[in-house]
Design an enzyme around this catalytic site. Structure first.
Site, PDB file in Angstrom:
ATOM      1  N   THR A  31     -57.494 -41.989 -44.313  1.00  0.00           N
ATOM      2  CA  THR A  31     -58.893 -41.890 -43.909  1.00  0.00           C
ATOM      3  C   THR A  31     -59.643 -40.805 -44.658  1.00  0.00           C
ATOM      4  O   THR A  31     -60.804 -40.990 -45.047  1.00  0.00           O
ATOM      5  CB  THR A  31     -58.991 -41.637 -42.396  1.00  0.00           C
ATOM      6  OG1 THR A  31     -58.295 -42.681 -41.702  1.00  0.00           O
ATOM      7  CG2 THR A  31     -60.436 -41.614 -41.927  1.00  0.00           C
ATOM      8  N   GLY A  71     -56.500 -41.423 -37.805  1.00  0.00           N
ATOM      9  CA  GLY A  71     -57.903 -41.492 -38.179  1.00  0.00           C
ATOM     10  C   GLY A  71     -58.767 -40.383 -37.627  1.00  0.00           C
ATOM     11  O   GLY A  71     -59.974 -40.345 -37.877  1.00  0.00           O
ATOM     12  N   GLY A  90     -53.717 -38.165 -38.951  1.00  0.00           N
ATOM     13  CA  GLY A  90     -54.540 -37.038 -38.512  1.00  0.00           C
ATOM     14  C   GLY A  90     -54.853 -36.009 -39.579  1.00  0.00           C
ATOM     15  O   GLY A  90     -55.612 -35.072 -39.331  1.00  0.00           O
ATOM     16  N   LYS A  93     -41.124 -48.652 -42.875  1.00  0.00           N
ATOM     17  CA  LYS A  93     -41.739 -47.705 -41.942  1.00  0.00           C
ATOM     18  C   LYS A  93     -41.913 -48.410 -40.600  1.00  0.00           C
ATOM     19  O   LYS A  93     -42.596 -49.433 -40.520  1.00  0.00           O
ATOM     20  CB  LYS A  93     -43.088 -47.215 -42.455  1.00  0.00           C
ATOM     21  CG  LYS A  93     -43.792 -46.252 -41.493  1.00  0.00           C
ATOM     22  CD  LYS A  93     -45.190 -45.907 -41.980  1.00  0.00           C
ATOM     23  CE  LYS A  93     -45.906 -45.013 -40.969  1.00  0.00           C
ATOM     24  NZ  LYS A  93     -47.335 -44.786 -41.341  1.00  0.00           N
TER      25      LYS A  93
END
Length: 249
Positions: A206, A157, A184, A96
């Site tokens: 998160t 986050g 997100g 990634k």
């Protein structure tokens, strides 16, 4: 129904991927819930943490695929060095690409990402770049050899959901590679929305790491992603007549 996700030579039954998070480190509880309750088969790990005393590889179960990421790289050259390091440590060719030059919003540097993708793909890596979902940039990434694209939904986050929905939809309509929404996603409903659009998978961290009941949140993400995928496959999501179809330029 066989509905495996294929990324290069790799196949996955689960479409929930665990990301490495903005600030939180992996814990045994987070890894366990991601694997046992959310069903993840892929966990992203920052290459820069591989030499740490609390190396996350020590707590990732056997059989779960590790996706090394180049978090901390500011240039294509640094990302390439990290990819080679991960491969030397036996983590394979899946990588990634994360290249960022701002520490506040962690927004990707698309230009450097294109350069890294082109070089790593030519070296035999299966490249999954994290990018802002610009259609022109993503076309260049696919032409450069990207096996999948990982556009941000909103800032890392933030838990704000798919703020870039229109741009992600454009990628889904125009490009023939897996689109994996990254960054997100803060609620199961947002993950379901991404899957209903036709995204191939969702990466989150998160939302799980900050939940009061981690196993319950992990299970909720699993169910939401399955529901969104099944809704998409049901055929309800017809190709819309795009607002720009009749535009005059």
């Amino acid at each position: 129904m066989n509905d495996e996700l294929k990324i290069g030579e790799y196949s996955f039954s689960s479409r929930f991927f665990l990301g490495s998070g903005k600030t939180a480190k992996y814990t045994k509880e987070l890894i366990h819930s991601a694997v046992e309750d959310a069903g993840t088969e892929l966990i992203s790990v920052a290459v820069k943490t591989l030499d740490d005393e609390d190396n996350p590889l020590k707590i990732i179960p056997e059989g779960v695929k590790v996706l090394p990421n180049t978090l901390g790289a500011a240039t294509a050259g640094e990302a390439i060095e990290m990819a080679e390091k991960a491969k030397d440590k036996g983590l394979g060719s899946l990588i990634k690409i994360e290249i960022m030059n701002d520490s506040k919003y962690l927004l990707p540097d698309n230009k450097e990402t294109i350069l890294a993708t082109e070089k790593l793909a030519a070296m035999g890596f299966t490249v999954m770049p994290y990018i802002y979902p610009s259609l022109s940039v993503c076309r260049q990434l696919v032409e450069s050899g990207a096996a999948a694209l990982m556009p941000l939904a909103s800032t890392s986050g933030s838990n704000k959901g798919i703020a870039t929905r229109d741009f992600i939809e454009a990628l889904l309509h125009e490009l023939n590679v897996p689109i994996i929404v990254d960054a997100g996603i803060g609620r199961p409903s947002q993950a379901c929305e991404a899957m209903e659009l036709g995204c191939a998978a969702v990466m989150a961290n998160t939302a799980l790491a900050t939940a009061e009941n981690l196993p319950l949140m992990a299970q909720a993400f699993k169910n939401a992603i399955i529901a969104g995928r099944e809704a998409y496959l049901s055929g309800f999501h017809k190709e819309p007549k795009h607002i720009y179809d009749k535009a005059i330029f």
